[in-house]
Motif scaffolding. Structure first.
Motif, PDB file in Angstrom:
ATOM      1  N   THR A 163       0.845  -1.187   0.000  1.00  0.00           N
ATOM      2  CA  THR A 163       0.000   0.000   0.000  1.00  0.00           C
ATOM      3  C   THR A 163       0.879   1.234   0.000  1.00  0.00           C
ATOM      4  O   THR A 163       1.762   1.370   0.859  1.00  0.00           O
ATOM      5  N   VAL A 164       0.666   2.101  -0.975  1.00  0.00           N
ATOM      6  CA  VAL A 164       1.385   3.375  -1.007  1.00  0.00           C
ATOM      7  C   VAL A 164       0.397   4.482  -0.657  1.00  0.00           C
ATOM      8  O   VAL A 164      -0.783   4.405  -0.986  1.00  0.00           O
ATOM      9  N   ALA A 165       0.906   5.468   0.050  1.00  0.00           N
ATOM     10  CA  ALA A 165       0.061   6.592   0.468  1.00  0.00           C
ATOM     11  C   ALA A 165       0.821   7.881   0.263  1.00  0.00           C
ATOM     12  O   ALA A 165       2.054   7.921   0.368  1.00  0.00           O
ATOM     13  N   GLY A 166       0.103   8.942  -0.033  1.00  0.00           N
ATOM     14  CA  GLY A 166       0.747  10.230  -0.232  1.00  0.00           C
ATOM     15  C   GLY A 166      -0.230  11.288  -0.664  1.00  0.00           C
ATOM     16  O   GLY A 166      -1.387  11.302  -0.214  1.00  0.00           O
ATOM     17  N   LEU A 167       0.228  12.164  -1.548  1.00  0.00           N
ATOM     18  CA  LEU A 167      -0.580  13.280  -2.008  1.00  0.00           C
ATOM     19  C   LEU A 167      -0.746  13.218  -3.525  1.00  0.00           C
ATOM     20  O   LEU A 167       0.219  12.944  -4.249  1.00  0.00           O
ATOM     21  N   ARG A 168      -1.956  13.487  -3.975  1.00  0.00           N
ATOM     22  CA  ARG A 168      -2.254  13.578  -5.407  1.00  0.00           C
ATOM     23  C   ARG A 168      -3.007  14.878  -5.631  1.00  0.00           C
ATOM     24  O   ARG A 168      -4.124  15.052  -5.109  1.00  0.00           O
ATOM     25  N   GLN A 169      -2.392  15.788  -6.327  1.00  0.00           N
ATOM     26  CA  GLN A 169      -2.975  17.117  -6.548  1.00  0.00           C
ATOM     27  C   GLN A 169      -3.373  17.772  -5.224  1.00  0.00           C
ATOM     28  O   GLN A 169      -4.422  18.393  -5.103  1.00  0.00           O
ATOM     29  N   GLY A 170      -2.499  17.600  -4.227  1.00  0.00           N
ATOM     30  CA  GLY A 170      -2.702  18.231  -2.935  1.00  0.00           C
ATOM     31  C   GLY A 170      -3.628  17.502  -1.991  1.00  0.00           C
ATOM     32  O   GLY A 170      -3.828  17.947  -0.858  1.00  0.00           O
ATOM     33  N   ARG A 171      -4.203  16.387  -2.432  1.00  0.00           N
ATOM     34  CA  ARG A 171      -5.113  15.628  -1.573  1.00  0.00           C
ATOM     35  C   ARG A 171      -4.525  14.251  -1.250  1.00  0.00           C
ATOM     36  O   ARG A 171      -3.815  13.669  -2.077  1.00  0.00           O
ATOM     37  N   ALA A 172      -4.854  13.764  -0.070  1.00  0.00           N
ATOM     38  CA  ALA A 172      -4.344  12.464   0.355  1.00  0.00           C
ATOM     39  C   ALA A 172      -4.924  11.349  -0.513  1.00  0.00           C
ATOM     40  O   ALA A 172      -6.098  11.390  -0.901  1.00  0.00           O
ATOM     41  N   PHE A 173      -4.073  10.374  -0.820  1.00  0.00           N
ATOM     42  CA  PHE A 173      -4.556   9.211  -1.562  1.00  0.00           C
ATOM     43  C   PHE A 173      -3.815   7.964  -1.087  1.00  0.00           C
ATOM     44  O   PHE A 173      -2.718   8.047  -0.531  1.00  0.00           O
ATOM     45  N   THR A 174      -4.433   6.819  -1.287  1.00  0.00           N
ATOM     46  CA  THR A 174      -3.789   5.524  -1.051  1.00  0.00           C
ATOM     47  C   THR A 174      -4.070   4.635  -2.252  1.00  0.00           C
ATOM     48  O   THR A 174      -5.080   4.792  -2.935  1.00  0.00           O
ATOM     49  N   ALA A 175      -3.177   3.725  -2.508  1.00  0.00           N
ATOM     50  CA  ALA A 175      -3.334   2.800  -3.633  1.00  0.00           C
ATOM     51  C   ALA A 175      -2.539   1.544  -3.338  1.00  0.00           C
ATOM     52  O   ALA A 175      -1.580   1.559  -2.552  1.00  0.00           O
ATOM     53  N   GLN A 176      -2.932   0.463  -3.946  1.00  0.00           N
ATOM     54  CA  GLN A 176      -2.201  -0.791  -3.818  1.00  0.00           C
ATOM     55  C   GLN A 176      -1.489  -1.096  -5.132  1.00  0.00           C
ATOM     56  O   GLN A 176      -2.066  -0.965  -6.209  1.00  0.00           O
ATOM     57  N   VAL A 177      -0.221  -1.479  -5.008  1.00  0.00           N
ATOM     58  CA  VAL A 177       0.600  -1.804  -6.168  1.00  0.00           C
ATOM     59  C   VAL A 177       1.226  -3.175  -5.949  1.00  0.00           C
ATOM     60  O   VAL A 177       1.731  -3.460  -4.860  1.00  0.00           O
ATOM     61  N   THR A 178       1.185  -4.008  -6.966  1.00  0.00           N
ATOM     62  CA  THR A 178       1.851  -5.309  -6.918  1.00  0.00           C
ATOM     63  C   THR A 178       3.137  -5.218  -7.731  1.00  0.00           C
ATOM     64  O   THR A 178       3.106  -4.903  -8.927  1.00  0.00           O
ATOM     65  N   PHE A 179       4.243  -5.487  -7.076  1.00  0.00           N
ATOM     66  CA  PHE A 179       5.531  -5.375  -7.749  1.00  0.00           C
ATOM     67  C   PHE A 179       5.644  -6.390  -8.883  1.00  0.00           C
ATOM     68  O   PHE A 179       5.192  -7.532  -8.776  1.00  0.00           O
ATOM     69  N   GLY A 180       6.273  -5.952  -9.957  1.00  0.00           N
ATOM     70  CA  GLY A 180       6.621  -6.869 -11.019  1.00  0.00           C
ATOM     71  C   GLY A 180       7.867  -7.664 -10.640  1.00  0.00           C
ATOM     72  O   GLY A 180       8.405  -7.540  -9.541  1.00  0.00           O
ATOM     73  N   SER A 181       8.318  -8.478 -11.567  1.00  0.00           N
ATOM     74  CA  SER A 181       9.499  -9.313 -11.340  1.00  0.00           C
ATOM     75  C   SER A 181      10.406  -9.197 -12.547  1.00  0.00           C
ATOM     76  O   SER A 181       9.972  -9.369 -13.689  1.00  0.00           O
ATOM     77  N   VAL A 182      11.658  -8.882 -12.311  1.00  0.00           N
ATOM     78  CA  VAL A 182      12.597  -8.704 -13.416  1.00  0.00           C
ATOM     79  C   VAL A 182      13.955  -9.277 -13.030  1.00  0.00           C
ATOM     80  O   VAL A 182      14.411  -9.116 -11.894  1.00  0.00           O
ATOM     81  N   VAL A 183      14.573  -9.981 -13.950  1.00  0.00           N
ATOM     82  CA  VAL A 183      15.938 -10.476 -13.755  1.00  0.00           C
ATOM     83  C   VAL A 183      16.886  -9.354 -14.133  1.00  0.00           C
ATOM     84  O   VAL A 183      16.887  -8.876 -15.267  1.00  0.00           O
ATOM     85  N   THR A 184      17.686  -8.902 -13.171  1.00  0.00           N
ATOM     86  CA  THR A 184      18.581  -7.780 -13.425  1.00  0.00           C
ATOM     87  C   THR A 184      20.023  -8.227 -13.675  1.00  0.00           C
ATOM     88  O   THR A 184      20.882  -7.396 -13.943  1.00  0.00           O
TER      89      THR A 184
END
Length: 239
Positions: A213-234
């Motif tokens: 879960t990421v949380a922060g500001l979007r256009q000055g307003r609080a927001f939260t969102a869920q992100v699923t990490f991808g997978s990459v061979v580096t």
């Protein structure tokens, strides 16, 4: 000892070499959180040839304002000594590996041992380095303000692309449709991005496929969102 295999890790720029040897002593890897400004360290310019120097700066060394990748380690620190302007291992007084140094015009830039640890574990376990991917570019607001000599009144990572380069959010990437350019990510799960850790460092701590879960500001307003990490061979095998 002749290397039998080699790997380059594109997430850190480090190269790992495998040699045909057994029962060699292994050095402890020091956490960058245990490194302090003014600490005495030793630069190993040649095998068993050590030059004393000290840590002069924590955080970023590059003063560029270019956007950073969330999928590449981007925190380094500096040591400053004429004898340190070379590549090599950096050790502390207890024989712990502080990091790997590369020369610059003002001393040396050191990649912390933390960046080595995860890659080494992946190579030992499965012969490759697989890392999580968030797929954004950003500015670390705390670092921008601290480099300007201020007290870093802002926290977070502002999602931002490069004018003629990488986009803020990678199309079809893990964050596409979830994060937007201009979003300020202030927290990832319970970890606040207050300058102690960068967004990339937090991302690279997780396993690929983890949902956060990421949380922060979007256009000055609080927001939260869920992100699923991808997978990459580096990692890439060297010939």
């Amino acid at each position: 000892l002749t290397p039998t295999k080699g790997y380059r890790d594109h997430a850190t720029g480090l190269v790992y070499l495998k040699v045909a040897a057994q029962d060699l002593p292994a050095a402890a890897l020091l956490s960058r959180l245990d490194t302090t400004i003014g600490e005495a360290v030793w630069m190993e310019r040649a095998p068993n040839v050590y030059h004393p120097t000290q840590v002069t700066r924590l955080g970023y060394v590059n003063t560029s304002t270019a956007a950073l990748s969330s999928d590449q380690w981007n925190r380094v620190f500096a040591i400053d000594d004429v004898n340190a302007r070379a590549s090599g291992a950096v050790w502390d007084a207890r024989g712990q590996l502080v990091g790997m140094a590369q020369p610059t015009s003002n001393g040396a830039m050191v990649m912390p041992a933390d960046a080595i640890r995860a890659g080494l574990a992946g190579l030992l376990a499965g012969g490759e380095i697989r890392r999580p991917s968030l797929g954004v570019h950003y500015l670390d607001l705390s670092d921008v303000f601290s480099r300007q000599g201020n007290a870093a009144p802002l926290i977070g990572a502002r999602v931002q692309g490069e004018k003629h380069g990488a986009p803020a959010v990678t199309p079809n990437g893990p964050s596409a449709g979830v994060l937007r350019e201009g979003d300020v990510i202030e927290r990832m799960d319970q970890d606040v991005l207050d300058g102690s850790w960068t967004l990339a460092e937090r991302v690279l701590e997780y396993r690929p496929g983890t949902t956060v879960t990421v949380a922060g500001l979007r256009q000055g307003r609080a927001f939260t969102a869920q992100v699923t990490f991808g997978s990459v061979v580096t990692s890439e095998g060297l010939k």
